[in-house]
Write an enzyme that holds these catalytic residues in place. Structure first.
Site, PDB file in Angstrom:
ATOM      1  N   SER A 193      -3.452   6.070  -0.363  1.00 18.73           N
ATOM      2  CA  SER A 193      -3.477   4.894  -1.438  1.00 18.73           C
ATOM      3  C   SER A 193      -4.764   3.930  -2.100  1.00 18.73           C
ATOM      4  O   SER A 193      -5.014   5.199  -2.463  1.00 18.73           O
ATOM      5  CB  SER A 193      -2.051   4.335  -0.968  1.00 18.73           C
ATOM      6  OG  SER A 193      -1.501   3.273  -2.133  1.00 18.73           O
ATOM      7  N   HIS A 194      -4.549   3.150  -2.214  1.00 20.62           N
ATOM      8  CA  HIS A 194      -5.679   2.773  -3.125  1.00 20.62           C
ATOM      9  C   HIS A 194      -6.601   1.947  -2.361  1.00 20.62           C
ATOM     10  O   HIS A 194      -7.398   1.367  -2.754  1.00 20.62           O
ATOM     11  CB  HIS A 194      -4.183   1.238  -4.166  1.00 20.62           C
ATOM     12  CG  HIS A 194      -3.932   0.638  -2.632  1.00 20.62           C
ATOM     13  ND1 HIS A 194      -3.076   0.358  -1.830  1.00 20.62           N
ATOM     14  CD2 HIS A 194      -4.783  -1.645  -2.175  1.00 20.62           C
ATOM     15  CE1 HIS A 194      -2.744  -0.470  -1.105  1.00 20.62           C
ATOM     16  NE2 HIS A 194      -3.746  -1.831  -1.887  1.00 20.62           N
TER      17      HIS A 194
END
Length: 506
Positions: free
Chosen positions: A117-118
């Site tokens: 993800s981030h």
């Protein structure tokens, strides 16, 4: 002592350090580990579906991370060497990988997305799917247990390895969704040709939305930025919750006089937007926007959100749009599972959405898909323009927002932080019950949420970390200071709490 594989479990996915380069973070997610996890997924899937391993079809994709290609090759080896067949999707989004299990003509038995993800460039991980959705934590533990217990999993029973450009197939689904939704009487093929829409992909894998979706629909995308995949993430973190990232897309919208700005996280399961005035539409605003759209289509339906949403949002959903707001727990999987549970119990619910930007619609398998969310919003934007000459801002103009909205993260310094945090919450509930002017909100499913006149705060225990976040919304700095002073007085007796951030702000 935990096995190294156990340490990689993060709720219902795998997360770890895949590259050197960050001080104090040594590699704990290796190609060998990923290879054996791929083989274990084959055995688990074979047992679950009662299908011979040689008949299994599993898709594999990755985001733009620097470690992605090597980990992809390793997991493909693990899958094929355990007898199953792989469809290598290359650069893809997490939602696209799920769609490979349900889209007619493909319907793979399982899917794996290589992403973290981030998280920073040195991290990576695995998200695993069947056609029922992302696997649960209990399933992941079973897969890890298989990987730990069977050393001969990777045994050279070679399955086939195929390549497929699945992101293009998935993009066509979005294009058709928008065309059908707008149903333009002027131009059915290019219903967005009157709009300038720009994308900030943060050098993740969301750049496909520019060339494969927006341009196909006729939109002017000049000014889109950071759409080329680059696992170093050199411009900003690909995260709609990141202040720098949101500032970047906001500036791009204003500079290019765009009608809309779109920002995705790395693997495109989250998104946010900026309107033509340069207003950020994320968190409560994004929930309000999609709620207004959904409630127009499904009057009185339930909107499931996480625990930190505002009083103004609840009023917007219930008093203005006639829906029901069900405020549940933090964690996108929590809100999705709660929405599914409500539907099974007979309570109609068409959306689950977290303030982080995870939004899952019933019409789309309750899949948290940033690109689908944006596509749904684009349909409404085009129809508003063509039918009423209005813009998206009209939909949320009645949302009341607090003047002060803050979050403080209080660190717990003892080892047994969950028990310690639970005791504090129990004590806080008793304290608030006896405090004049404060009222504990019910029902409440996470932490202690308290109404203080027109203000409110929520104190909860983090899902994973030794942290107790406090979310607070007020209409004035004085209200904020008054509440913080009371909380500081209450929390000061707990020696294993680091309350320095409260002392600094109270």
């Amino acid at each position: 002592m935990l096995n190294p594989l156990d340490k990689l479990i993060n709720e219902n996915d795998i997360r770890g350090v895949a590259l050197e380069g960050v001080e104090g973070e040594s590699v704990n997610l290796t190609e060998d580990m990923v290879k054996v996890l791929g083989a274990a997924f084959v055995k688990w899937l074979s047992n679950k579906k009662q299908i011979d391993k040689r008949d299994l079809k599993i898709s594999v994709g990755r985001d733009s991370r620097l470690s992605g290609e090597k980990l992809k090759d390793a997991i493909i080896d693990g899958i094929t060497n355990n007898g199953a067949n792989v469809y290598d999707c290359g650069l893809a989004s997490t939602p696209a990988m799920f769609m490979s299990t349900v889209l007619e003509g493909y319907e793979y038995d399982g899917a794996i997305m290589i992403t973290a993800s981030h998280l920073p460039f040195n991290r990576n991980g695995l998200k695993l799917f069947t056609k029922e959705g992302a696997i649960e934590k209990s399933d992941l533990k079973q897969i890890v247990d298989i990987a730990k217990s069977e050393a001969d999993l990777v045994n050279k029973q070679c399955g086939s390895a195929n390549t497929i450009d699945f992101i293009s197939i998935y993009a066509k689904v979005l294009v058709e969704k928008i065309r059908e939704g707008v149903n333009s009487k002027v131009d059915k093929l290019q219903p967005l040709k009157d709009f300038k829409i720009i994308v900030d992909a943060g050098n993740g894998c969301g750049g496909f939305y520019v060339n494969k979706v927006l341009k196909e629909l006729g939109a002017n995308t000049f000014g889109s930025q950071f759409i080329e995949p680059d696992g170093r993430f050199p411009n900003h973190i690909p995260n709609p919750e990141d202040e720098e990232a949101m500032h970047s897309i906001k500036e791009a919208v204003i500079k290019n006089k765009a009608d809309l700005g779109i920002i995705f996280d790395t693997d495109v399961d989250r998104a946010a937007i900026v309107d033509s005035y340069g207003n950020e539409i994320n968190r409560n605003r994004l929930i309000a926007l999609i709620s207004a759209i959904i409630l127009e289509e499904h009057p009185k339906t339930t909107i499931v959100t996480d625990s930190v949403t505002s009083v103004g949002l609840k009023q917007f959903i219930e008093d203005i749009h006639g829906g029901k707001h069900h405020r549940f727990k933090r964690g996108y999987k929590n809100v999705i599972n709660e929405a599914i549970r409500l539907n099974k119990s007979g309570a109609e619910c068409h959306i689950a959405i977290e303030t982080s930007g995870h939004a899952a619609l019933k019409e789309n398998y309750f899949l948290d898909d940033g690109a689908y969310l944006i596509s749904k919003i684009l349909v409404k934007m085009a129809k508003l323009k063509h039918e009423k000459n209005e813009n998206l801002h009209e939909l949320i103009k009645d949302l009341k927002e607090a003047n002060v909205s803050v979050e403080y993260r209080i660190k717990i310094k003892c080892e047994n932080f969950k028990d310690y945090g639970t005791k504090i919450l129990n004590d806080l509930e008793e304290y608030c019950t006896n405090k004049e002017g404060w009222k504990i909100e019910v029902p409440n499913y996470e932490g202690v949420r308290v109404k203080c006149g027109d203000a409110w705060f929520l104190m909860r225990l983090s899902l994973h970390d030794p942290v107790m976040p406090i979310n607070l919304e007020t209409n004035s700095q004085k209200e904020k200071q008054d509440i913080l002073k009371c909380l500081l007085d209450f929390l000061s007796k707990y020696q294993d709490l680091d309350i320095s951030v409260l002392k600094k702000n109270a």
